[in-house]
Structure formats: structure tokens, C-alpha cells
Motif scaffolding. Structure first.
Motif, PDB file in Angstrom:
ATOM      1  N   GLY A   1      20.470   2.742  -0.180  1.00 23.83           N
ATOM      2  CA  GLY A   1      19.854   1.444   0.043  1.00 23.83           C
ATOM      3  C   GLY A   1      19.263   0.875  -1.232  1.00 23.83           C
ATOM      4  N   GLU A   2      18.249   1.566  -1.780  1.00 21.04           N
ATOM      5  CA  GLU A   2      17.610   1.104  -3.013  1.00 21.04           C
ATOM      6  C   GLU A   2      18.251   1.691  -4.258  1.00 21.04           C
ATOM      7  OE1 GLU A   2      13.191   0.741  -2.813  1.00 21.04           O
ATOM      8  OE2 GLU A   2      13.438   1.839  -0.938  1.00 21.04           O
ATOM      9  N   ILE A   3      18.808   2.891  -4.127  1.00 22.81           N
ATOM     10  CA  ILE A   3      19.497   3.546  -5.249  1.00 22.81           C
ATOM     11  C   ILE A   3      20.904   3.909  -4.797  1.00 22.81           C
ATOM     12  CG2 ILE A   3      19.527   5.456  -6.888  1.00 22.81           C
ATOM     13  CD1 ILE A   3      16.539   5.735  -6.565  1.00 22.81           C
ATOM     14  N   GLY A   4      21.907   3.383  -5.499  1.00 15.08           N
ATOM     15  CA  GLY A   4      23.300   3.721  -5.214  1.00 15.08           C
ATOM     16  C   GLY A   4      23.806   4.720  -6.238  1.00 15.08           C
ATOM     17  N   MET A   5      24.759   5.554  -5.826  1.00 16.49           N
ATOM     18  CA  MET A   5      25.310   6.531  -6.765  1.00 16.49           C
ATOM     19  C   MET A   5      26.820   6.593  -6.646  1.00 16.49           C
ATOM     20  SD  MET A   5      24.178  10.433  -7.563  1.00 16.49           S
ATOM     21  CE  MET A   5      25.038  11.373  -8.856  1.00 16.49           C
ATOM     22  N   ILE A   6      27.478   6.528  -7.802  1.00 15.51           N
ATOM     23  CA  ILE A   6      28.921   6.763  -7.885  1.00 15.51           C
ATOM     24  C   ILE A   6      29.087   8.221  -8.299  1.00 15.51           C
ATOM     25  CG2 ILE A   6      31.083   6.097  -8.981  1.00 15.51           C
ATOM     26  CD1 ILE A   6      29.745   3.409  -9.688  1.00 15.51           C
ATOM     27  N   PHE A   7      29.617   9.038  -7.406  1.00 12.77           N
ATOM     28  CA  PHE A   7      29.731  10.464  -7.700  1.00 12.77           C
ATOM     29  C   PHE A   7      30.926  10.727  -8.608  1.00 12.77           C
ATOM     30  CE2 PHE A   7      27.191  10.271  -3.885  1.00 12.77           C
ATOM     31  CZ  PHE A   7      26.189  11.202  -4.143  1.00 12.77           C
ATOM     32  N   GLN A   8      30.911  11.922  -9.199  1.00 15.53           N
ATOM     33  CA  GLN A   8      31.838  12.216 -10.288  1.00 15.53           C
ATOM     34  C   GLN A   8      33.292  12.223  -9.846  1.00 15.53           C
ATOM     35  OE1 GLN A   8      32.012  16.180 -12.716  1.00 15.53           O
ATOM     36  NE2 GLN A   8      30.499  14.879 -13.659  1.00 15.53           N
ATOM     37  N   GLU A   9      33.595  12.789  -8.695  1.00 18.19           N
ATOM     38  CA  GLU A   9      34.989  12.929  -8.273  1.00 18.19           C
ATOM     39  C   GLU A   9      35.185  12.246  -6.925  1.00 18.19           C
ATOM     40  OE1 GLU A   9      38.443  13.025  -7.623  1.00 18.19           O
ATOM     41  OE2 GLU A   9      38.012  13.935  -9.574  1.00 18.19           O
ATOM     42  N   PRO A  10      35.803  11.059  -6.902  1.00 13.72           N
ATOM     43  CA  PRO A  10      35.905  10.314  -5.654  1.00 13.72           C
ATOM     44  C   PRO A  10      36.734  11.018  -4.576  1.00 13.72           C
ATOM     45  CG  PRO A  10      37.213   9.273  -7.372  1.00 13.72           C
ATOM     46  CD  PRO A  10      36.379  10.321  -8.040  1.00 13.72           C
ATOM     47  N   MET A  11      37.702  11.844  -4.967  1.00  9.80           N
ATOM     48  CA  MET A  11      38.538  12.491  -3.955  1.00  9.80           C
ATOM     49  C   MET A  11      37.732  13.491  -3.140  1.00  9.80           C
ATOM     50  SD  MET A  11      41.472  12.102  -2.755  1.00  9.80           S
ATOM     51  CE  MET A  11      42.161  12.837  -1.299  1.00  9.80           C
ATOM     52  N   THR A  12      36.755  14.148  -3.748  1.00 13.05           N
ATOM     53  CA  THR A  12      35.934  15.106  -3.015  1.00 13.05           C
ATOM     54  C   THR A  12      34.663  14.463  -2.455  1.00 13.05           C
ATOM     55  OG1 THR A  12      34.883  15.799  -5.089  1.00 13.05           O
ATOM     56  CG2 THR A  12      36.774  17.072  -4.349  1.00 13.05           C
ATOM     57  N   SER A  13      34.298  13.293  -2.941  1.00 12.16           N
ATOM     58  CA  SER A  13      33.087  12.625  -2.469  1.00 12.16           C
ATOM     59  C   SER A  13      33.357  11.750  -1.255  1.00 12.16           C
ATOM     60  CB  SER A  13      32.479  11.768  -3.592  1.00 12.16           C
ATOM     61  OG  SER A  13      32.140  12.572  -4.701  1.00 12.16           O
ATOM     62  N   LEU A  14      34.590  11.247  -1.131  1.00 12.97           N
ATOM     63  CA  LEU A  14      34.957  10.454   0.049  1.00 12.97           C
ATOM     64  C   LEU A  14      35.392  11.393   1.172  1.00 12.97           C
ATOM     65  CD1 LEU A  14      36.995   7.644  -1.730  1.00 12.97           C
ATOM     66  CD2 LEU A  14      34.743   7.392  -0.675  1.00 12.97           C
ATOM     67  N   ASN A  15      35.045  11.045   2.400  1.00 11.67           N
ATOM     68  CA  ASN A  15      35.398  11.864   3.551  1.00 11.67           C
ATOM     69  C   ASN A  15      36.872  11.639   3.901  1.00 11.67           C
ATOM     70  OD1 ASN A  15      35.655  13.033   6.157  1.00 11.67           O
ATOM     71  ND2 ASN A  15      33.466  12.776   6.490  1.00 11.67           N
ATOM     72  N   PRO A  16      37.686  12.705   3.900  1.00 17.89           N
ATOM     73  CA  PRO A  16      39.132  12.516   4.096  1.00 17.89           C
ATOM     74  C   PRO A  16      39.527  12.110   5.514  1.00 17.89           C
ATOM     75  CG  PRO A  16      38.598  14.860   4.014  1.00 17.89           C
ATOM     76  CD  PRO A  16      37.337  14.124   3.660  1.00 17.89           C
ATOM     77  N   VAL A  17      38.634  12.231   6.496  1.00 19.98           N
ATOM     78  CA  VAL A  17      39.022  11.976   7.885  1.00 19.98           C
ATOM     79  C   VAL A  17      38.551  10.620   8.405  1.00 19.98           C
ATOM     80  CG1 VAL A  17      39.080  14.438   8.398  1.00 19.98           C
ATOM     81  CG2 VAL A  17      36.993  13.156   8.845  1.00 19.98           C
ATOM     82  N   PHE A  18      37.926   9.813   7.537  1.00 19.34           N
ATOM     83  CA  PHE A  18      37.509   8.470   7.940  1.00 19.34           C
ATOM     84  C   PHE A  18      38.159   7.433   7.031  1.00 19.34           C
ATOM     85  CE2 PHE A  18      34.017  10.996   9.675  1.00 19.34           C
ATOM     86  CZ  PHE A  18      33.888  10.446  10.948  1.00 19.34           C
ATOM     87  N   PRO A  19      38.545   6.284   7.578  1.00 17.90           N
ATOM     88  CA  PRO A  19      39.086   5.212   6.728  1.00 17.90           C
ATOM     89  C   PRO A  19      38.041   4.750   5.714  1.00 17.90           C
ATOM     90  CG  PRO A  19      39.514   4.779   9.052  1.00 17.90           C
ATOM     91  CD  PRO A  19      38.562   5.935   9.007  1.00 17.90           C
ATOM     92  N   CYS A  20      38.509   4.239   4.593  1.00 19.75           N
ATOM     93  CA  CYS A  20      37.605   3.834   3.507  1.00 19.75           C
ATOM     94  C   CYS A  20      36.605   2.772   3.969  1.00 19.75           C
ATOM     95  CB  CYS A  20      38.422   3.311   2.333  1.00 19.75           C
ATOM     96  SG  CYS A  20      39.449   4.570   1.564  1.00 19.75           S
ATOM     97  N   GLY A  21      37.079   1.781   4.719  1.00 21.57           N
ATOM     98  CA  GLY A  21      36.186   0.723   5.172  1.00 21.57           C
ATOM     99  C   GLY A  21      35.070   1.247   6.059  1.00 21.57           C
ATOM    100  N   GLU A  22      35.385   2.221   6.927  1.00 17.23           N
ATOM    101  CA  GLU A  22      34.376   2.803   7.810  1.00 17.23           C
ATOM    102  C   GLU A  22      33.298   3.524   7.004  1.00 17.23           C
ATOM    103  OE1 GLU A  22      32.106   4.191  10.889  1.00 17.23           O
ATOM    104  OE2 GLU A  22      33.576   2.573  10.860  1.00 17.23           O
ATOM    105  N   GLN A  23      33.687   4.168   5.908  1.00 14.56           N
ATOM    106  CA  GLN A  23      32.707   4.888   5.092  1.00 14.56           C
ATOM    107  C   GLN A  23      31.756   3.926   4.386  1.00 14.56           C
ATOM    108  OE1 GLN A  23      34.188   8.439   2.964  1.00 14.56           O
ATOM    109  NE2 GLN A  23      36.189   8.012   3.872  1.00 14.56           N
TER     110      GLN A  23
END
Length: 338
Positions: A91-113
Motif C-alpha cells: 500500500g504505502e511501500i511497493g517492492m519489485i522482487f528480484q526474480e519475477p518468475m519465483t515471485s509471481l504465483n504460478p496458479v493465478f492469472p497476472c491480473g488477479e495477482q
């Protein structure tokens, strides 16, 4: 007026079979609104652990934040409850994590995340949150954003996944963005697009940015100030121009020497001899002493404080006993290569 982010004497430790690993050992820095702080250093020096400590994402056990302060908009994040921290993260602090393939949940569509964070922090309904997700995907330059919102992370390229991570981090218009190696493994064209996108959104939202990277070229292009980390400590902290034109720590000088330069023919790129000491066995004095060509006995027994030196302005602080010799060494090298 207080800074947007103030990190004071932060110390993060991990329990290991070999003893206590001091992953972050007394780190302090500040970031203001619309300012970009670049944090550079070798792998394992504590850059990412510092960022995770700010958001209290250190796995406990084996890790723990041993001491220090992390003040964000005047509040010490280390003293907030877990429910209060959940409102800060994303909310107040956003973070872009180092490796997007492991940081994004593989079982949910990108928009839902992306929409999940919007629903949580801004209390929007499902339709409004889904619309915001599509809007953010469009904003970060993804073609056919409505269609791409329905696909899964593995169906996207590395550059697209990184853009999804940026969209997720910025969906709630945070005041601070922590970008941990946001251009890792991307080709130079996509890298330039991602950095330009972050700068554009920073201008629009007035964010402060903490940019963690190995790439000194990225730092030179985007940062206002630079913190050079080595073995869990900041060894040099200065405006970006000072670091490149007037480096005062031997480690910073070693990093700059290793950059290839067009038009300069060398048989071999310069390297820093030796290896980083393990975090369970840091030496008692300067952590860089065993690899430093300028080290003397005082370096091996007395830890140098991070402070201004006569060779630089007041806002250029260095943790070194021999900044005068660094200046002499630079001058001698300039004469040799002239």
C-alpha cells in the motif's frame, strides 16, 4: 522536515550451523520523496536483506532484526504490529522482487495477482480492482492489457513478467518503491524500457525509490545518491557524481576499475583480489582489510566509522582510514593512463 525513509543502525542476523551470520551490520541511509537511492555491491553483501528488513519480510526463524530503526513517514516500522505492517506492504511501500518468475504465483492469472492487492489496500470491489489491474498493465506498456491480465506468468516473457511485477508494486500508488535488481536477466533494450518506466512513474507519483543493482551504469543514469555496500556494511555514501568522479574508498575504486571502457585497450579487466569474508566470521577491523591493497595494522584492528573526510564534501561519507592514499592512488593511475 523528516525524510520519507530513515534507516538507522539496522542489524539483521541469521542463526546458522556455523554461528550467527551478520547479514546487515549497522546500515544507515535516507530516502526522500522523488529521490532515487542506488545501492550497489557484490552478491551477498546485504543489499536485498536490508530491503526485506525494511518490510519485515525476514523469515523468523532463522533470521531476526536484532536492532535499529526503520522510520517511514515518521513511524518506526519495526515497532508496528503485523496487521499494521500488512497495510504498509504493497500500500504505502511497493517492492519489485528480484526474480519475477519465483515471485509471481504460478496458479493465478497476472491480473488477479495485481487486483488482489488493490482489493486489500483500497477496499475496491472485484470489478473495479480488475479494471485497475488492466489499467496498470496498460500503464507499464504491456500490449493487449485486458488479454494479458487473464494469462499466467509462465505464458509471458521475462521482460513482460518484470512489467507485471512493476504494475503490482505500483497499483496502489505507493510513496516508496523498493526495486531489487529490476533489470536482472533482461536484454539491454528491455532494461532501458523498464528503467525509463520506473522514472516516469516516479515523476507522476512523487515516489522515493531504493534501487538495488550490480550495474554501476544503471546507477549513473538513474540515482541521485549512492550507497556502496561491502560485507553487510555501507562503506561509501555520497551523491552519484561524487562516487564516480571522487571515489574515496578502495572498494568503490575497485568496482569502478572493473568497468570496461570503450577506446581503452587492456589485456585484462581489473579485479579485486581475494574473496568476501563469511558473515559468521567478519574480521574485527575493516571488513575489506584482507582484500585491500592499502590496508595497514589499524585497518585490521579498528573499524573505521562512516563519516565525512577532508577529501570530499560534507554529504560524502566514507568508512576508511586511508582516504588520502586513495586520492594519491587515483592521481597516480590517471598519470599512468594519460
Amino acid at each position: 522536515m523528516s525524510k520519507l525513509l530513515e534507516v538507522r543502525d539496522l542489524r539483521t542476523q541469521f542463526s546458522t550451523d556455523d554461528g550467527i551470520a551478520r547479514a546487515v551490520d549497522g546500515v544507515s541511509y535516507e530516502v526522500d520523496a522523488r529521490e532515487t537511492l542506488g545501492i550497489v555491491g557484490e552478491s551477498g553483501c546485504g543489499k536485498s536483506v536490508t530491503a526485506l528488513s525494511i518490510l519485515r519480510l525476514i523469515p523468523t526463524p532463522p533470521g531476526r532484526i536484532a536492532s535499529g530503526e526503520v522510520r517511514f513517514n515518521g513511524r518506526d516500522l519495526l515497532k508496528l504490529s503485523e496487521s499494521e505492517m500488512r497495510s504498509v506492504r504493497g500500500g504505502e511501500i511497493g517492492m519489485i522482487f528480484q526474480e519475477p518468475m519465483t515471485s509471481l504465483n504460478p496458479v493465478f492469472p497476472c491480473g488477479e495477482q495485481i487486483a488482489e492487492g488493490v482489493r486489500l489496500h483500497e477496499k475496491l470491489g472485484r470489478r473495479a480492482a480488475a479494471d485497475r489491474a488492466v489499467e496498470m498493465l496498460k500503464r507499464v506498456g504491456i500490449p493487449d492489457p485486458a488479454g494479458r491480465a487473464k494469462v499466467y506468468p509462465h505464458q509471458l516473457s521475462g521482460g513482460m513478467r518484470q512489467r507485471v511485477m512493476i504494475a503490482m508494486a505500483l497499483a496502489c500508488s505507493p510513496k516508496l518503491l523498493i526495486a531489487d535488481e529490476p533489470t536482472t536477466a533482461l536484454d539491454v533494450t528491455v532494461q532501458a524500457q523498464v528503467l525509463e518506466l520506473i522514472q516516469q512513474l516516479q515523476d507522476e507519483l512523487g515516489m522515493g525509490v531504493v534501487l538495488i543493482t550490480h550495474d554501476l551504469g544503471v546507477v549513473a543514469e538513474t540515482a541521485d545518491r549512492v550507497a556502496v555496500m561491502y560485507a553487510a556494511k555501507i562503506v561509501e555514501y555520497a551523491p552519484v557524481g561524487e562516487v564516480f568522479t571522487n571515489p574515496l574508498h578502495p572498494y568503490t575504486l575497485g568496482l569502478l576499475r572493473s568497468i570496461p571502457r570503450l577506446g581503452r585497450k587492456v589485456a585484462r579487466l581489473a579485479t579485486i583480489e581475494g574473496t568476501v569474508p563469511p558473515p559468521t566470521r567478519y574480521p574485527p577491523g575493516c571488513h575489506f582489510a584482507d582484500r585491500c591493497p592499502l590496508a595497514t595494522e589499524i585497518c585490521r584492528t579498528t573499524e573505521p566509522p562512516l563519516e565525512p573526510k577532508p577529501q570530499g564534501p560534507a554529504d560524502h561519507t566514507v568508512a576508511c582510514h586511508h582516504t588520502d592514499r586513495v586520492v594519491e592512488l587515483r592521481a597516480a593511475e590517471a598519470l599512468t593512463t594519460a
